[in-house]
Design an enzyme around this catalytic site. Structure first.
Site, PDB file in Angstrom:
ATOM      1  N   LYS A 198      71.712 105.709 130.338  1.00 33.19           N
ATOM      2  CA  LYS A 198      72.127 106.533 129.206  1.00 33.19           C
ATOM      3  C   LYS A 198      71.215 107.753 129.084  1.00 33.19           C
ATOM      4  O   LYS A 198      70.199 107.853 129.772  1.00 33.19           O
ATOM      5  CB  LYS A 198      72.056 105.703 127.919  1.00 33.19           C
ATOM      6  CG  LYS A 198      70.658 105.166 127.626  1.00 33.19           C
ATOM      7  CD  LYS A 198      70.617 104.321 126.380  1.00 33.19           C
ATOM      8  CE  LYS A 198      69.187 103.833 126.118  1.00 33.19           C
ATOM      9  NZ  LYS A 198      69.052 103.150 124.821  1.00 33.19           N
ATOM     10  N   ARG A 216      69.923  97.033 113.210  1.00 32.57           N
ATOM     11  CA  ARG A 216      70.530  98.271 113.710  1.00 32.57           C
ATOM     12  C   ARG A 216      71.965  97.929 114.072  1.00 32.57           C
ATOM     13  O   ARG A 216      72.741  97.560 113.215  1.00 32.57           O
ATOM     14  CB  ARG A 216      69.701  98.815 114.892  1.00 32.57           C
ATOM     15  CG  ARG A 216      69.999 100.243 115.280  1.00 32.57           C
ATOM     16  CD  ARG A 216      69.113 100.721 116.426  1.00 32.57           C
ATOM     17  NE  ARG A 216      69.320  99.975 117.665  1.00 32.57           N
ATOM     18  CZ  ARG A 216      68.740 100.293 118.825  1.00 32.57           C
ATOM     19  NH1 ARG A 216      67.915 101.327 118.910  1.00 32.57           N
ATOM     20  NH2 ARG A 216      68.981  99.570 119.903  1.00 32.57           N
ATOM     21  N   TYR A 240      50.926 131.295 117.990  1.00 29.19           N
ATOM     22  CA  TYR A 240      51.313 131.324 116.588  1.00 29.19           C
ATOM     23  C   TYR A 240      50.239 130.695 115.689  1.00 29.19           C
ATOM     24  O   TYR A 240      49.708 129.623 115.992  1.00 29.19           O
ATOM     25  CB  TYR A 240      52.626 130.573 116.376  1.00 29.19           C
ATOM     26  CG  TYR A 240      53.843 131.282 116.912  1.00 29.19           C
ATOM     27  CD1 TYR A 240      54.254 132.496 116.364  1.00 29.19           C
ATOM     28  CD2 TYR A 240      54.592 130.747 117.943  1.00 29.19           C
ATOM     29  CE1 TYR A 240      55.385 133.144 116.842  1.00 29.19           C
ATOM     30  CE2 TYR A 240      55.727 131.377 118.430  1.00 29.19           C
ATOM     31  CZ  TYR A 240      56.117 132.584 117.874  1.00 29.19           C
ATOM     32  OH  TYR A 240      57.237 133.227 118.349  1.00 29.19           O
ATOM     33  N   MET A 267      58.477 128.205 121.865  1.00 31.97           N
ATOM     34  CA  MET A 267      59.801 127.778 122.284  1.00 31.97           C
ATOM     35  C   MET A 267      59.999 127.920 123.791  1.00 31.97           C
ATOM     36  O   MET A 267      60.620 127.052 124.429  1.00 31.97           O
ATOM     37  CB  MET A 267      60.877 128.586 121.553  1.00 31.97           C
ATOM     38  CG  MET A 267      62.295 128.157 121.909  1.00 31.97           C
ATOM     39  SD  MET A 267      63.569 129.099 121.055  1.00 31.97           S
ATOM     40  CE  MET A 267      63.408 128.474 119.389  1.00 31.97           C
TER      41      MET A 267
END
Length: 379
Positions: A34, A135, A265, A313
């Protein structure tokens, strides 16, 4: 980003891991592929896992299962999916392809039976009991009701219960009381299923951690995930696993930056000396965890070096001191060498787990298999 970064996966390491885990498990394995094969590429991962001896493939969505089952070389391989809504379009077609379904509720059970009638063949299902994960899975007060309903559908010919399963919450915490509680609950669930007259051929509970650490959880099949990709969630149990994927980039530029200069930053870091600062064109959009800012290291020009300031980013900076690093030099974020960082390192720096790091690798980073050869389908 192509040409500036790549994720290279070695099929030989994956095959080695399958064999190493099979030797421990002693029962058939469902390879969990998956989430795009834990970031490695679902199709090539599935192919290698099956070739190396895995009996089945596990995915989450019907789309993932459909893609695998439609490949000629995997058409005869068992594929199980366990996320679908009762009113999801295409359920009959999925059943018609022979895809097996994990069923966790009465609504799903009735929907599968109805879709099987439309498909003209019995649906093959794995009935899931919630044994303490809280779950997915049928809650314990409803076990008998759902199992009896499944038995009626099976008697009517609309489905076949081939599996009974559950999932463990704390298997990576050896000695956690939840582990014993869940094993006892799973035995109760199996007893309830049997009392309804069902005789599933596959009982499965173990994930990677349980497979490696607890023989009592192995039953008829195990479902390794992260361990297939080379990471042991219970390292106190020795298994010879090899990381499958390497993440590499290159130095984009280098500049000499004076002592006291703020970096990235927020200027969370100021240089303590004049330094050569290398710019690497990968960032959190590519899966480099921003939470690892201020802690992470990469391998560059012969040694590990500190990532400076906040990860951006699309890029991050590396402190190279007085070393004469040049643009184009390779940068290893995750590697197989002794000095290279790996997904365990990144998970420690980011306060997460290797699964999160690997599945977070962004789509801008091309996955290359088998010495840089992209698989035919581009996965």
């Amino acid at each position: 980003m192509s040409g500036l970064a790549k994720a290279s996966a070695d099929w030989r390491r994956l095959a080695h891991n399958v064999e190493a885990l099979a030797a421990v498990a002693g029962v058939p394995m469902m390879a969990m592929v998956k989430a795009d094969g834990y970031g490695h590429g679902m199709v090539p991962t599935a192919r290698v896992a099956v070739e190396a001896g895995c009996a089945a493939l596990g995915v989450v969505t019907l789309r993932e299962a459909w893609r695998l089952k439609r490949l000629p070389d995997l058409a005869d391989t068992t594929v199980m999916a366990f996320f679908f809504s009762p009113d999801q379009p295409g359920l009959a077609e999925v059943i018609g392809e022979g895809i097996e379904l994990g069923v966790s509720s009465m609504l799903q059970l009735d929907a599968v039976a109805a879709a099987a009638e439309k498909a003209g063949r019995p649906a093959r299902i794995h009935l899931k009991g919630d044994t303490g994960m809280s779950r997915g899975g049928v809650a314990e007060p409803e076990w008998a009701f759902v199992a009896e309903a499944a038995a009626k559908h099976q008697a009517a010919g609309s489905l076949l219960v081939v599996g009974a399963w559950s999932h463990m919450a704390c298997a990576d915490e050896i000695g956690h009381p939840a582990n014993a509680d869940q094993k006892a609950a799973f035995e109760r669930f199996l007893g309830t299923v049997a009392a309804s007259g069902l005789e599933p051929e596959l009982r499965h509970l173990a994930n990677s951690a349980a497979l490696i650490s607890d023989p009592e959880t192995r039953y008829d099949m195990v479902r390794p995930g992260i361990a297939l990709y080379g990471y042991n969630p219970v390292p106190q149990f020795d298994v010879d696993l090899q990381p499958v994927i390497e993440i590499r980039s290159v130095v984009m530029s280098v500049k000499r930056v004076p002592e006291g200069t703020g970096i990235s930053y927020g200027h969370t870091v100021h240089l303590e000396r004049d330094s050569n600062v290398a710019l690497v064109p990968l960032g959190y959009a590519d899966g480099v965890p921003r939470a690892a800012s201020g802690k992470a290291e990469v391998y560059l020009a012969g040694k590990r070096r500190r990532v400076l300031g906040r990860i951006c980013m699309d890029q991050f900076m590396v402190d190279c001191g007085d070393d004469a690093v040049k643009p184009g030099e390779p940068v290893i974020l995750i590697g197989a060498g002794e000095q290279h960082p790996d997904a365990d390192d990144w998970s420690a720096w980011a306060g997460t787990i290797p699964n999160d790091v690997l599945t977070g690798i962004g789509s801008r980073v091309p996955r290359l298999w088998n010495r840089g050869v992209v698989p035919p389908d581009g996965a």
